[in-house]
Design a protein around this motif. Structure first.
Motif, short mmCIF file in Angstrom:
data_model
loop_
_atom_site.label_atom_id
_atom_site.label_comp_id
_atom_site.label_asym_id
_atom_site.label_seq_id
_atom_site.Cartn_x
_atom_site.Cartn_y
_atom_site.Cartn_z
N GLU A 1 -93.31 -18.62 61.51
CA GLU A 1 -94.12 -19.58 62.26
C GLU A 1 -95.52 -19.04 62.48
O GLU A 1 -95.71 -17.88 62.83
CB GLU A 1 -93.46 -19.84 63.61
N SER B 1 -97.11 -20.83 75.31
CA SER B 1 -96.69 -19.75 74.42
C SER B 1 -97.87 -18.90 73.99
O SER B 1 -97.77 -17.68 73.84
CB SER B 1 -95.96 -20.32 73.20
N SER C 1 -85.42 -16.90 71.78
CA SER C 1 -86.17 -17.74 70.83
C SER C 1 -85.96 -19.22 71.13
O SER C 1 -86.86 -20.04 70.91
CB SER C 1 -85.74 -17.43 69.40
N ASN D 1 -88.40 -20.92 73.26
CA ASN D 1 -89.72 -21.01 72.64
C ASN D 1 -90.57 -19.78 72.92
O ASN D 1 -91.79 -19.85 73.03
CB ASN D 1 -90.46 -22.27 73.10
N SER E 1 -91.84 -16.40 71.42
CA SER E 1 -91.99 -15.80 70.11
C SER E 1 -93.18 -14.84 70.13
O SER E 1 -93.65 -14.44 71.20
CB SER E 1 -92.20 -16.91 69.06
N TYR F 1 -91.73 -11.76 72.05
CA TYR F 1 -90.44 -11.63 71.39
C TYR F 1 -90.31 -10.25 70.74
O TYR F 1 -89.28 -9.58 70.88
CB TYR F 1 -90.28 -12.72 70.34
#
Length: 276
Positions: A39, A48, A221, A224, A226, A230
């Motif tokens: 992504e 995010s 994950s 949402n 990331s 993450y």
């Protein structure tokens, strides 16, 4: 004792059914990783993106101020008091160091090595290693960065209402008293109406020791989460090692297959995700 604590984190402690599902899931993840296109950062939503931005000086100062004095340092002997007395220039150097780690997604190996102090549980047999609660002493520098990350995670989860409303532990303006008052209210209502209240209380054995990292990362994950956030959590939980200290003596080093360290700032949030 170190071997006993490490044994508490072994895959063999899972049930046979869980191990079958675990292997199946991890194989599916590997297959997807070989075919999926990563992504792009541009596709992240605004929360995010904020979650993965570089840390600011104000975030660092706030995290340092939150740290409690008179706590035991990690193997490097750096204390919170030392960090609180650093001048602005030194804190800015540390901030650059944190942001390099943040971008790389790889922690220093020393940050994943914990010195474990065993504390006897009340009324337990002192000759049994399972009678001790292991408290992991890790680097204060690492825990300050954990604090900054936890502050961001808390903001993200609360803003997006991703935590169960009944979850009161480790949340601002909430505590176990909320549940005690709720239980008392339910009991009183039942008494007033000539009814009964049944309570079921669960204690998850080895909750910190047996967290399955890949399962946890999958759940993260799904929230949402990331990018840098993450990657940091994933590396933080990977290749962790311990040594047990009793008096002035240190045990051999043991590697942990699962779990997250008790005493870590971010561990309670990991438990919350895992139980979700």
């Amino acid at each position: 004792m170190a071997q006993a604590f490490a044994e508490n984190c072994r895959n063999k402690n899972y049930t046979k059914e869980f191990l079958i599902n675990k292997e199946k899931f991890e194989n599916e993840v590997k297959q997807r990783a070989n075919t999926d296109v990563p992504e792009k950062p541009e596709s992240m939503d605004m929360p995010s993106k904020i979650l993965n931005e570089e840390f600011t000086y104000s975030e660092l100062v706030s995290a340092v101020a939150q740290c409690k004095n008179s706590t035991s340092p990690g193997e490097d002997d750096i204390t919170y008091e030392m960090l609180k007395h650093l001048p602005k220039g030194s804190l800015e150097v540390i901030l650059k160091f944190y942001n390099r780690i943040w971008e790389a997604g790889t922690l220093p190996k020393a940050w994943k090595h914990a010195i474990v102090l065993p504390f006897i549980k009340p009324g337990k047999d002192p000759s049994n290693a399972d009678s001790y609660r292991p408290i992991a002493l890790t680097s204060a520098l690492c825990k300050v960065m954990e604090r900054m990350i936890t502050n961001r995670l808390n903001w993200y989860l609360e803003k997006n209402k991703l935590l169960n409303p009944m979850q009161t532990g480790f949340r601002k303006n909430k505590s176990t008293l909320d549940h005690i008052m709720r239980l008392q209210s339910d009991i009183q209502n039942s008494i007033n109406h000539g009814q009964y209240t049944a309570g079921v209380f669960l204690d998850f054995s080895k909750a910190y020791d047996m967290i399955w990292k890949n399962g946890l990362m999958h759940k993260i994950s799904k929230l949402n989460i990331s990018g840098n956030m993450y990657n940091f959590i994933n590396d933080f939980l990977s290749e962790r090692k311990i040594q047990v200290k009793v008096g002035d003596s240190l045990s051999d080093t043991q590697e942990l297959e699962n779990g997250t360290p008790q005493g870590s700032v971010i561990s309670p949030f990991a438990i919350s995700y895992y139980d979700k």
